[in-house]
Design an enzyme around this catalytic site. Structure first.
Site, PDB file in Angstrom:
ATOM      1  N   HIS A 141      -9.352   1.057  -1.306  1.00 42.41           N
ATOM      2  CA  HIS A 141      -9.314   1.735  -0.156  1.00 42.41           C
ATOM      3  C   HIS A 141     -10.726   1.582   0.661  1.00 42.41           C
ATOM      4  CE1 HIS A 141      -5.676   3.252  -1.580  1.00 42.41           C
ATOM      5  NE2 HIS A 141      -5.247   3.874  -0.356  1.00 42.41           N
ATOM      6  N   GLU A 187     -11.142   3.472   5.983  1.00 45.38           N
ATOM      7  CA  GLU A 187     -10.339   4.126   6.711  1.00 45.38           C
ATOM      8  C   GLU A 187     -10.848   5.328   7.376  1.00 45.38           C
ATOM      9  OE1 GLU A 187      -8.110   6.586   3.650  1.00 45.38           O
ATOM     10  OE2 GLU A 187      -6.763   7.261   5.325  1.00 45.38           O
ATOM     11  N   HIS A 205       1.591   4.947  -2.368  1.00 42.51           N
ATOM     12  CA  HIS A 205       1.152   5.817  -3.499  1.00 42.51           C
ATOM     13  C   HIS A 205       2.369   6.370  -4.070  1.00 42.51           C
ATOM     14  CE1 HIS A 205      -3.301   5.378  -2.748  1.00 42.51           C
ATOM     15  NE2 HIS A 205      -2.732   5.398  -1.528  1.00 42.51           N
ATOM     16  N   HIS A 244       0.922  -1.307   0.050  1.00 43.34           N
ATOM     17  CA  HIS A 244      -0.121   0.035   0.069  1.00 43.34           C
ATOM     18  C   HIS A 244       1.061   1.295   0.153  1.00 43.34           C
ATOM     19  CE1 HIS A 244      -3.602   2.176   2.027  1.00 43.34           C
ATOM     20  NE2 HIS A 244      -3.146   3.060   1.170  1.00 43.34           N
ATOM     21  N   ASP A 255       1.908   3.924   2.819  1.00 41.11           N
ATOM     22  CA  ASP A 255       0.836   5.029   2.136  1.00 41.11           C
ATOM     23  C   ASP A 255       1.539   6.143   1.422  1.00 41.11           C
ATOM     24  OD1 ASP A 255      -1.782   5.693   1.717  1.00 41.11           O
ATOM     25  OD2 ASP A 255      -2.294   6.145   3.470  1.00 41.11           O
ATOM     26  N   ASP A 256       1.558   7.233   1.920  1.00 38.22           N
ATOM     27  CA  ASP A 256       2.250   8.382   1.492  1.00 38.22           C
ATOM     28  C   ASP A 256       3.516   8.901   2.366  1.00 38.22           C
ATOM     29  OD1 ASP A 256       0.216   8.737  -0.829  1.00 38.22           O
ATOM     30  OD2 ASP A 256      -0.930   8.700   0.901  1.00 38.22           O
TER      31      ASP A 256
HETATM   32 ZN   LIG Z   1      -3.607   4.893   0.474  1.00 41.15          ZN
END
Ligand SMILES: [Zn+2]
EC number: 3.5.4.2
Length: 315
Positions: free
Chosen positions: A194, A197, A16, A14, A275-276
Site C-alpha cells: 500500500h 493512499e 483484505h 486488493h 479493499d474492505d
Molecule cells: Zn487496502
C-alpha cells in the site's frame, strides 16, 4: 448495477479478507465464540461505519476482527467473500490477510491459514474462482515483528504468492520494511505494498525502489508527481485502486472528484477493487457501478479496467 457490468469477467487484486466481514457474520461469530461486542445490534454497528480517515476505520476493523478465532471462522469469512465474487463474475482473487491481527490475540498462525486456504481451494473447485494469497505485514508494528511473521509463514511457503504492507500509512514509510521485503523476495515471494493512499508520492517511489513491488495498492496520489506518473506509465506498474474506500476514508471528497478514469486515459494500468467491502459499501461490482454513475465510465473504459485486472495478476 447494469447487467453488462456484472457480466464482465474481472479479477480482484486488493481485498483484505478481514475487511469482508459483514456485520451479520460478525454477530454470528461473536455468538458462536461467546464474545461480548460493544455494539448492541447490526444496525448500531453499521451506524458506526462513518470514518474521517484511515485510522478511524482501522480501529473499528481490528475490533471487528476480534470475533475470528477458529479455523471454521476463517473458512466462513473467506467462503462468504468468494460467494460474493461468484455473483459478480470475479473469476480470480488475490486477497490479503493480516496474520499479526490474529497472532497478537493468541490465534495460531496455522489456524488462520488453514481456514482461509480450505475456503480458497473449495472456491476453485466449486465456484471456479482461481486465487493467489498474499500475506500482509502491519506497518504500524516494527519490522522485527514482520520478520517473525515471515518466519512463522515459511513452513507454509506454498500457500502464498507474495507479501504486502498495510495498516496506518502516514508516518510508516515503506523504507522501514526494506530488509524484510528483501528476505521475502529471496524466498521467491512477489512484493506489493500500500502506498500513496494517504501518504505522499515519495512512499510510492520507496515501494518501487526499496521494496521492489510488482504492484502499488492504491497509489492515487501518484498524480501529484509527474515524474512518478511517467514511470508508472512507462513501466506499466499496476495500481490497485479502491474507489468506494477512497470516498469512505475521505481521500477524495466525492466520487465525482476521483482520478481513476483520468489515470486510465493517461495510460496508467489502473484496476478496480473493493479493499474492505463490508465497511466501505460494496464489492468490486459496486465499485464499478459507482464509476459508471458518478464519473460516466463508458463500457469501453469498464472493459479496459477489467482487462487490466486480469493482466495484473501475479498468480
Ligand atoms: Zn487496502
Amino acid at each position: 448495477m447494469p447487467e453488462w457490468l456484472n457480466a464482465l469477467p474481472k479479477a480482484e487484486l486488493h481485498l483484505h479478507l478481514e475487511g469482508s466481514l459483514e456485520p451479520e457474520l460478525l454477530f454470528a461469530l461473536a455468538e458462536r465464540n461467546q464474545i461480548a461486542l460493544p455494539w448492541s445490534d447490526v444496525e448500531t454497528l453499521r451506524a458506526a461505519y462513518a470514518f474521517n480517515n484511515l485510522q478511524e476505520f482501522l480501529d473499528l476493523y481490528y475490533a471487528g476482527a476480534s470475533v475470528l478465532h477458529t479455523e471454521q471462522d476463517f473458512y466462513d469469512l473467506t467462503w462468504a467473500y468468494l460467494q460474493r465474487c461468484k455473483a459478480q463474475n470475479v473469476i480470480h482473487v488475490e486477497p490479503f490477510f493480516d496474520p499479526q491481527t490474529h497472532t497478537d490475540r493468541g490465534v495460531p498462525f496455522e489456524v488462520v491459514l488453514r481456514g482461509i486456504q480450505q475456503a480458497l481451494r473449495d472456491g476453485e473447485q466449486q465456484l471456479g474462482i482461481s486465487h493467489g494469497l498474499i500475506l500482509s505485514f502491519l506497518r504500524h508494528l516494527p519490522e522485527e515483528e514482520a520478520f517473525k511473521t515471515l518466519e512463522q509463514a515459511m513452513p507454509f511457503r506454498d500457500a502464498f504468492i507474495g507479501v504486502g504492507l498495510d495498516s496506518s500509512e502516514k508516518g510508516f514509510p515503506p523504507r522501514l520494511f526494506e530488509r524484510v521485503f528483501a528476505k521475502a523476495r529471496s524466498e521467491g515471494l512477489h512484493a506489493v505494498a500500500h502506498a500513496g493512499e494517504e501518504g505522499p508520492p515519495e512512499y510510492i517511489w520507496e515501494a518501487l525502489d526499496l521494496l521492489k513491488v510488482k504492484r502499488i495498492d492504491h497509489g492515487v496520489r501518484a498524480i501529484e508527481d509527474e515524474r512518478l506518473m511517467q514511470r508508472i506509465i512507462d513501466e506499466q506498474i499496476p495500481l490497485t485502486v479502491c474507489p468506494l474506500s477512497n470516498i469512505k476514508l475521505c481521500v477524495f471528497e466525492h466520487m465525482g472528484q476521483h482520478n481513476i478514469l483520468d489515470m486510465l486515459e493517461r495510460g496508467v494500468k489502473v484496476t478496480v477493487n473493493s479493499d474492505d467491502p463490508a465497511y466501505f459499501g460494496g464489492y468490486v461490482g459496486e465499485n464499478f457501478a459507482a464509476l459508471h454513475e458518478h464519473l460516466g465510465m463508458t463500457e469501453a473504459q469498464a472493459r479496459r479496467l477489467a482487462q487490466n485486472s486480469l493482466d495484473a495478476r501475479l498468480a
